[in-house]
Motif scaffolding. Structure first.
Motif, PDB file in Angstrom:
ATOM      1  N   GLN A  85       0.821  -1.207   0.000  1.00  0.00           N
ATOM      2  CA  GLN A  85       0.000   0.000   0.000  1.00  0.00           C
ATOM      3  C   GLN A  85       0.860   1.264   0.000  1.00  0.00           C
ATOM      4  N   TRP A  86       2.073   1.181   0.494  1.00  0.00           N
ATOM      5  CA  TRP A  86       2.916   2.360   0.663  1.00  0.00           C
ATOM      6  C   TRP A  86       4.025   2.471  -0.381  1.00  0.00           C
ATOM      7  N   GLN A  87       4.066   1.572  -1.353  1.00  0.00           N
ATOM      8  CA  GLN A  87       5.149   1.593  -2.337  1.00  0.00           C
ATOM      9  C   GLN A  87       5.138   2.864  -3.177  1.00  0.00           C
ATOM     10  N   THR A  88       3.979   3.309  -3.624  1.00  0.00           N
ATOM     11  CA  THR A  88       3.934   4.520  -4.442  1.00  0.00           C
ATOM     12  C   THR A  88       4.312   5.740  -3.609  1.00  0.00           C
ATOM     13  N   ASP A  89       3.910   5.760  -2.323  1.00  0.00           N
ATOM     14  CA  ASP A  89       4.287   6.869  -1.448  1.00  0.00           C
ATOM     15  C   ASP A  89       5.791   6.894  -1.230  1.00  0.00           C
ATOM     16  N   GLU A 125       8.116   5.845  -3.268  1.00  0.00           N
ATOM     17  CA  GLU A 125       8.735   6.343  -4.495  1.00  0.00           C
ATOM     18  C   GLU A 125       8.598   7.861  -4.597  1.00  0.00           C
ATOM     19  N   ALA A 126       7.436   8.381  -4.220  1.00  0.00           N
ATOM     20  CA  ALA A 126       7.214   9.829  -4.269  1.00  0.00           C
ATOM     21  C   ALA A 126       8.113  10.552  -3.268  1.00  0.00           C
ATOM     22  N   VAL A 127       8.309   9.975  -2.088  1.00  0.00           N
ATOM     23  CA  VAL A 127       9.188  10.589  -1.081  1.00  0.00           C
ATOM     24  C   VAL A 127      10.624  10.591  -1.583  1.00  0.00           C
ATOM     25  N   ARG A 128      11.060   9.484  -2.133  1.00  0.00           N
ATOM     26  CA  ARG A 128      12.447   9.404  -2.640  1.00  0.00           C
ATOM     27  C   ARG A 128      12.702  10.380  -3.780  1.00  0.00           C
ATOM     28  N   SER A 129      11.689  10.626  -4.598  1.00  0.00           N
ATOM     29  CA  SER A 129      11.863  11.554  -5.718  1.00  0.00           C
ATOM     30  C   SER A 129      11.582  13.004  -5.327  1.00  0.00           C
ATOM     31  N   GLY A 130      11.095  13.238  -4.093  1.00  0.00           N
ATOM     32  CA  GLY A 130      10.819  14.595  -3.633  1.00  0.00           C
ATOM     33  C   GLY A 130       9.515  15.164  -4.148  1.00  0.00           C
TER      34      GLY A 130
END
Length: 115
Positions: free
Chosen positions: A24-28, A30-35
């Motif tokens: 459930q948190w994989q897309t989040d 990725e978004a955190v890592r990319s800023g």
């Protein structure tokens, strides 16, 4: 008749801990890592905390912010105003709060890794 009665009953949601649903948190993540991870928030202010872990720490900090706002409401007009609509940007490097209307940075905190 029993089946009809059971169909009207409200079914209880089964609680599944967040640790059991990492997909459930994989897309989040990725978004955190990319800023590019952001949330619409109402900015109350910021408080320094003693520890960096635990929900009770967050709850205490929010309670402190709310009581401070209520206490100072009569003394300072600026503090008594409504919470500022802002955007919270979360990245691997830190947290940043930006005013939604004026785009002014209200708060910027770098997160340093533990060594």
């Amino acid at each position: 008749m029993n089946k009809l009665r059971q169909s009207f009953r409200r079914k209880k949601d089964i609680y599944v801990p967040e640790s059991s649903r990492p997909h459930q948190w994989q897309t989040d993540e990725e978004a955190v890592r990319s800023g590019k991870c952001s949330f619409a928030v109402k900015y109350l202010g910021h408080v320094e905390v003693e520890e960096s872990r635990g929900m009770h720490i967050c709850e205490d900090a929010v309670k402190r912010l709310k009581t401070d706002r209520k206490f100072f409401k009569g003394f300072f007009a600026k503090v008594g105003k409504k919470a500022t609509r802002a955007v919270l940007w979360v990245s691997a490097d830190g947290l940043r709060v930006v005013d939604d209307k004026t785009k002014v940075v209200l708060f910027d905190k770098q997160i340093f890794p533990l060594q």
